[in-house]
Design a protein around this motif. Structure first.
Motif, PDB file in Angstrom:
ATOM      1  N   ARG A 126       0.839  -1.203   0.000  1.00 55.69           N
ATOM      2  CA  ARG A 126       0.000   0.000   0.000  1.00 55.69           C
ATOM      3  C   ARG A 126       0.872   1.250   0.000  1.00 55.69           C
ATOM      4  O   ARG A 126       0.578   2.222  -0.709  1.00 55.69           O
ATOM      5  CB  ARG A 126      -0.914  -0.029   1.231  1.00 55.69           C
ATOM      6  N   ALA A 127       1.963   1.221   0.772  1.00 60.93           N
ATOM      7  CA  ALA A 127       2.886   2.359   0.795  1.00 60.93           C
ATOM      8  C   ALA A 127       3.534   2.558  -0.568  1.00 60.93           C
ATOM      9  O   ALA A 127       3.685   3.699  -1.034  1.00 60.93           O
ATOM     10  CB  ALA A 127       3.965   2.130   1.859  1.00 60.93           C
ATOM     11  N   ARG A 128       3.896   1.459  -1.219  1.00 63.09           N
ATOM     12  CA  ARG A 128       4.495   1.580  -2.555  1.00 63.09           C
ATOM     13  C   ARG A 128       3.512   2.203  -3.535  1.00 63.09           C
ATOM     14  O   ARG A 128       3.885   3.039  -4.368  1.00 63.09           O
ATOM     15  CB  ARG A 128       4.955   0.200  -3.042  1.00 63.09           C
ATOM     16  N   GLU A 129       2.250   1.808  -3.447  1.00 62.16           N
ATOM     17  CA  GLU A 129       1.228   2.392  -4.331  1.00 62.16           C
ATOM     18  C   GLU A 129       1.096   3.893  -4.093  1.00 62.16           C
ATOM     19  O   GLU A 129       0.984   4.675  -5.050  1.00 62.16           O
ATOM     20  CB  GLU A 129      -0.121   1.712  -4.076  1.00 62.16           C
ATOM     21  N   MET A 130       1.079   4.296  -2.823  1.00 67.69           N
ATOM     22  CA  MET A 130       0.951   5.718  -2.503  1.00 67.69           C
ATOM     23  C   MET A 130       2.151   6.497  -3.039  1.00 67.69           C
ATOM     24  O   MET A 130       2.002   7.590  -3.591  1.00 67.69           O
ATOM     25  CB  MET A 130       0.810   5.908  -0.996  1.00 67.69           C
ATOM     26  N   LEU A 131       3.348   5.929  -2.877  1.00 65.05           N
ATOM     27  CA  LEU A 131       4.558   6.592  -3.370  1.00 65.05           C
ATOM     28  C   LEU A 131       4.553   6.675  -4.887  1.00 65.05           C
ATOM     29  O   LEU A 131       4.882   7.725  -5.467  1.00 65.05           O
ATOM     30  CB  LEU A 131       5.783   5.827  -2.874  1.00 65.05           C
ATOM     31  N   ASP A 132       4.175   5.586  -5.556  1.00 61.94           N
ATOM     32  CA  ASP A 132       4.129   5.600  -7.017  1.00 61.94           C
ATOM     33  C   ASP A 132       3.170   6.666  -7.529  1.00 61.94           C
ATOM     34  O   ASP A 132       3.443   7.347  -8.531  1.00 61.94           O
ATOM     35  CB  ASP A 132       3.698   4.222  -7.545  1.00 61.94           C
ATOM     36  N   GLY A 133       2.052   6.828  -6.837  1.00 62.27           N
ATOM     37  CA  GLY A 133       1.088   7.843  -7.249  1.00 62.27           C
ATOM     38  C   GLY A 133       1.647   9.251  -7.127  1.00 62.27           C
ATOM     39  O   GLY A 133       1.446  10.091  -8.015  1.00 62.27           O
ATOM     40  N   LEU A 134       2.362   9.527  -6.047  1.00 65.36           N
ATOM     41  CA  LEU A 134       2.967  10.845  -5.860  1.00 65.36           C
ATOM     42  C   LEU A 134       4.020  11.126  -6.923  1.00 65.36           C
ATOM     43  O   LEU A 134       4.083  12.228  -7.490  1.00 65.36           O
ATOM     44  CB  LEU A 134       3.601  10.934  -4.469  1.00 65.36           C
ATOM     45  N   VAL A 135       4.859  10.136  -7.210  1.00 69.98           N
ATOM     46  CA  VAL A 135       5.920  10.312  -8.203  1.00 69.98           C
ATOM     47  C   VAL A 135       5.313  10.483  -9.593  1.00 69.98           C
ATOM     48  O   VAL A 135       5.744  11.345 -10.380  1.00 69.98           O
ATOM     49  CB  VAL A 135       6.893   9.122  -8.164  1.00 69.98           C
ATOM     50  N   ARG A 150       6.534  17.663  -3.038  1.00 63.25           N
ATOM     51  CA  ARG A 150       5.795  16.756  -3.905  1.00 63.25           C
ATOM     52  C   ARG A 150       5.836  15.305  -3.448  1.00 63.25           C
ATOM     53  O   ARG A 150       4.892  14.551  -3.677  1.00 63.25           O
ATOM     54  CB  ARG A 150       6.327  16.855  -5.339  1.00 63.25           C
ATOM     55  N   VAL A 151       6.947  14.879  -2.812  1.00 60.97           N
ATOM     56  CA  VAL A 151       7.096  13.459  -2.475  1.00 60.97           C
ATOM     57  C   VAL A 151       7.534  13.237  -1.027  1.00 60.97           C
ATOM     58  O   VAL A 151       6.863  12.545  -0.260  1.00 60.97           O
ATOM     59  CB  VAL A 151       8.091  12.760  -3.433  1.00 60.97           C
ATOM     60  N   LEU A 152       8.657  13.833  -0.644  1.00 58.03           N
ATOM     61  CA  LEU A 152       9.245  13.517   0.660  1.00 58.03           C
ATOM     62  C   LEU A 152       8.379  13.959   1.831  1.00 58.03           C
ATOM     63  O   LEU A 152       8.411  13.333   2.898  1.00 58.03           O
ATOM     64  CB  LEU A 152      10.630  14.156   0.785  1.00 58.03           C
ATOM     65  N   GLY A 153       7.615  15.025   1.661  1.00 59.07           N
ATOM     66  CA  GLY A 153       6.718  15.461   2.723  1.00 59.07           C
ATOM     67  C   GLY A 153       5.452  14.637   2.788  1.00 59.07           C
ATOM     68  O   GLY A 153       5.137  14.028   3.813  1.00 59.07           O
ATOM     69  N   PRO A 154       4.687  14.566   1.684  1.00 56.81           N
ATOM     70  CA  PRO A 154       3.405  13.864   1.745  1.00 56.81           C
ATOM     71  C   PRO A 154       3.506  12.356   1.945  1.00 56.81           C
ATOM     72  O   PRO A 154       2.629  11.759   2.562  1.00 56.81           O
ATOM     73  CB  PRO A 154       2.743  14.197   0.396  1.00 56.81           C
ATOM     74  N   PHE A 155       4.581  11.718   1.467  1.00 56.89           N
ATOM     75  CA  PHE A 155       4.640  10.257   1.556  1.00 56.89           C
ATOM     76  C   PHE A 155       4.679   9.744   2.998  1.00 56.89           C
ATOM     77  O   PHE A 155       3.807   8.962   3.403  1.00 56.89           O
ATOM     78  CB  PHE A 155       5.827   9.721   0.751  1.00 56.89           C
ATOM     79  N   VAL A 159       1.668   7.696   4.974  1.00 55.40           N
ATOM     80  CA  VAL A 159       1.901   6.345   5.500  1.00 55.40           C
ATOM     81  C   VAL A 159       1.559   6.275   6.987  1.00 55.40           C
ATOM     82  O   VAL A 159       0.862   5.356   7.434  1.00 55.40           O
ATOM     83  CB  VAL A 159       3.357   5.904   5.261  1.00 55.40           C
ATOM     84  N   ILE A 160       2.037   7.243   7.783  1.00 61.75           N
ATOM     85  CA  ILE A 160       1.766   7.182   9.219  1.00 61.75           C
ATOM     86  C   ILE A 160       0.283   7.421   9.487  1.00 61.75           C
ATOM     87  O   ILE A 160      -0.297   6.823  10.409  1.00 61.75           O
ATOM     88  CB  ILE A 160       2.652   8.173  10.013  1.00 61.75           C
ATOM     89  N   ARG A 173      -4.895  18.587   8.089  1.00 65.51           N
ATOM     90  CA  ARG A 173      -4.846  19.288   9.364  1.00 65.51           C
ATOM     91  C   ARG A 173      -3.812  18.646  10.298  1.00 65.51           C
ATOM     92  O   ARG A 173      -3.051  19.334  10.978  1.00 65.51           O
ATOM     93  CB  ARG A 173      -6.231  19.269  10.008  1.00 65.51           C
ATOM     94  N   MET A 174      -3.766  17.314  10.318  1.00 62.01           N
ATOM     95  CA  MET A 174      -2.794  16.604  11.148  1.00 62.01           C
ATOM     96  C   MET A 174      -1.373  16.957  10.724  1.00 62.01           C
ATOM     97  O   MET A 174      -0.493  17.193  11.563  1.00 62.01           O
ATOM     98  CB  MET A 174      -3.026  15.099  11.038  1.00 62.01           C
ATOM     99  N   SER A 175      -1.126  17.003   9.434  1.00 61.45           N
ATOM    100  CA  SER A 175       0.201  17.348   8.928  1.00 61.45           C
ATOM    101  C   SER A 175       0.605  18.743   9.368  1.00 61.45           C
ATOM    102  O   SER A 175       1.764  18.990   9.728  1.00 61.45           O
ATOM    103  CB  SER A 175       0.210  17.254   7.395  1.00 61.45           C
ATOM    104  N   GLY A 176      -0.341  19.682   9.368  1.00 62.66           N
ATOM    105  CA  GLY A 176      -0.043  21.043   9.803  1.00 62.66           C
ATOM    106  C   GLY A 176       0.339  21.109  11.264  1.00 62.66           C
ATOM    107  O   GLY A 176       1.292  21.803  11.646  1.00 62.66           O
TER     108      GLY A 176
END
Length: 409
Positions: A126-135, A150-155, A159-160, A173-176
């Motif tokens: 699932r994490a790989r899918e999320m990363l592939d989508g961002l890239v 674009r990638v290092l922040g949202p990925f 995942v967490i 909101r959680m990320s903020g």
């Protein structure tokens, strides 16, 4: 090594050295820490906040010994005005960071299934899918791009949040909140408010899942079930979950540092492309080498008189260890200032040691593996879009990393 104080007469105490909060660029090693390491295995330091001074232990074997010795405890720290890097901290009951066995073991058991090898591997695809989508979206939009945004922040945040069970509507909101806590440049009031709002949100979610635990495997569901079973209190569950959420942000900065190094040291990148079997060992070496945080983390309090490296640590004294310094100990890591992918023995302590070893170490390692794999295999032509010296680095940050990583391809 730690010895009983009766073993031999201790040396006199070293002078107290003020250690300012430096805004360091790239992967530069802290010059103050470097000097303290040269001066001896045990130093005395004063940090920008709190009161008084504390001991600093830097030698690898001493660091491991202190972190695994029950005579040094974090439990008293919240009630003391210990000198520290952060302007303030407001730990909640249940925080793993300040709990000691047996409470520490009881609390950690509540979330252990999510961070087990099985739990992390269940999330990998699932994490790989999320990363592939961002890239893929970044590539569709075309160069240039900020790799952090674009990638290092949202990925890692995604995942967490996925592992935590944070609903999609609340993830931004959680990320903020996490960002304002980890990078307190806006001041103590903003940081304090972010903590209060985040913990209030967790209290509501855990209460809802305690009333209806279900059989979910996400962390909030595990905590709701643990509270319902009477294994931990609702207050402890809230105090436990906050630092876990915040810890997910560390991957953004660690990977930002790693990719910056690989973008600016072409030969290292070439070796990992040409020798993929080398990657697991190389990641350990990068984890060892990169100074991932500013200054030091959380103190411990000596519960009785102990001698370390010839210095007498009195009962009640505050003691810090430096994992960064331990990872550069030449007795354990020959030629420690060099990135050596051929280093065979690499017992780094980048995820800590002892009872407070990082709960999310396996998760972080999995995320790092996926990010570096994508960088090397799907983005082979990626390069910095600005000169290396123009890459902006986070200021007033507890965790070091690039604020932005402008790239093109």
């Amino acid at each position: 090594m730690i010895e009983d104080t009766v073993a031999r007469p201790p040396l006199g105490p070293p002078p107290v050295r003020f250690w300012p909060a430096l805004d360091l660029k790239a992967t530069e090693f802290d010059p103050v820490l470097e000097e303290l390491m040269r001066e001896g295995p045990v130093a005395r330091i004063q940090l920008p906040h709190g009161e008084g001074w504390a001991w600093l232990v830097t030698r690898y074997e001493d660091v491991k010994a202190v972190t695994n010795d029950p005579r040094f405890s974090r439990a008293p720290v919240p009630g003391l005005a210990v000198t520290r890097l952060a302007p303030h901290f407001k730990p909640k009951p249940g925080s793993l960071a300040f709990a000691e066995p047996p409470d520490h073991n009881r609390l950690r058991r509540a979330i252990a299934p999510a961070f087990s090898a099985r739990g992390v591997e269940r999330l990998r695809e699932r994490a790989r899918e999320m990363l592939d989508g961002l890239v893929a979206k970044m590539l569709r939009d075309g160069p240039p791009a900020d790799l952090v945004a674009r990638v290092l922040g949202p990925f890692p945040t995604t995942v967490i949040c996925e592992l935590m069970g944070v609903p999609y509507a609340d993830r931004e909101r959680m990320s903020g909140w996490v960002h304002e806590i980890l990078f307190p440049a806006k001041g103590a009031a903003v940081t304090g408010r972010a903590k209060d709002e985040m913990y209030a949100w967790f209290a509501r979610e855990i209460a809802a899942r305690t009333a209806d635990p279900g059989d979910g495997e996400d962390i909030l569901s595990l905590l709701g079930a643990a509270v319902a079973a009477g294994d931990i209190s609702a207050e402890e569950a809230v105090g436990l979950v906050g630092p876990v959420q915040i810890g997910g942000e560390a991957v953004t900065n660690n990977c930002g540092n790693m990719l910056y190094l690989l973008l600016t040291r072409e030969r290292l990148r070439e070796r990992l492309c040409e020798e993929p079997e080398l990657r697991p060992r190389a990641l350990d070496e990068l984890l060892r080498y990169i100074p991932h945080r500013s200054s030091v983390g959380l103190a411990r309090i000596a519960l009785e008189d102990v001698e370390i490296g010839g210095a007498r640590i009195a009962a009640g004294d505050a003691v810090y260890v430096s994992y960064l310094a331990a990872n550069r100990d030449p007795e354990v890591f020959p030629d420690p200032e060099r990135i050596d992918f051929d280093r065979v023995s690499n017992p780094h302590v980048s995820f800590g040691h002892g009872p407070h070893f990082c709960t999310g170490a396996l998760l972080a390692r999995m995320e790092i593996e996926l990010l570096v794999e994508v960088f090397l295999d799907r983005l082979p032509r990626l390069r910095l879009a600005v000169p290396a010296e123009e890459v902006p680095w986070r200021r007033s940050a507890l965790i070091r990393g690039p604020e932005a990583l402008p790239v093109t391809w």
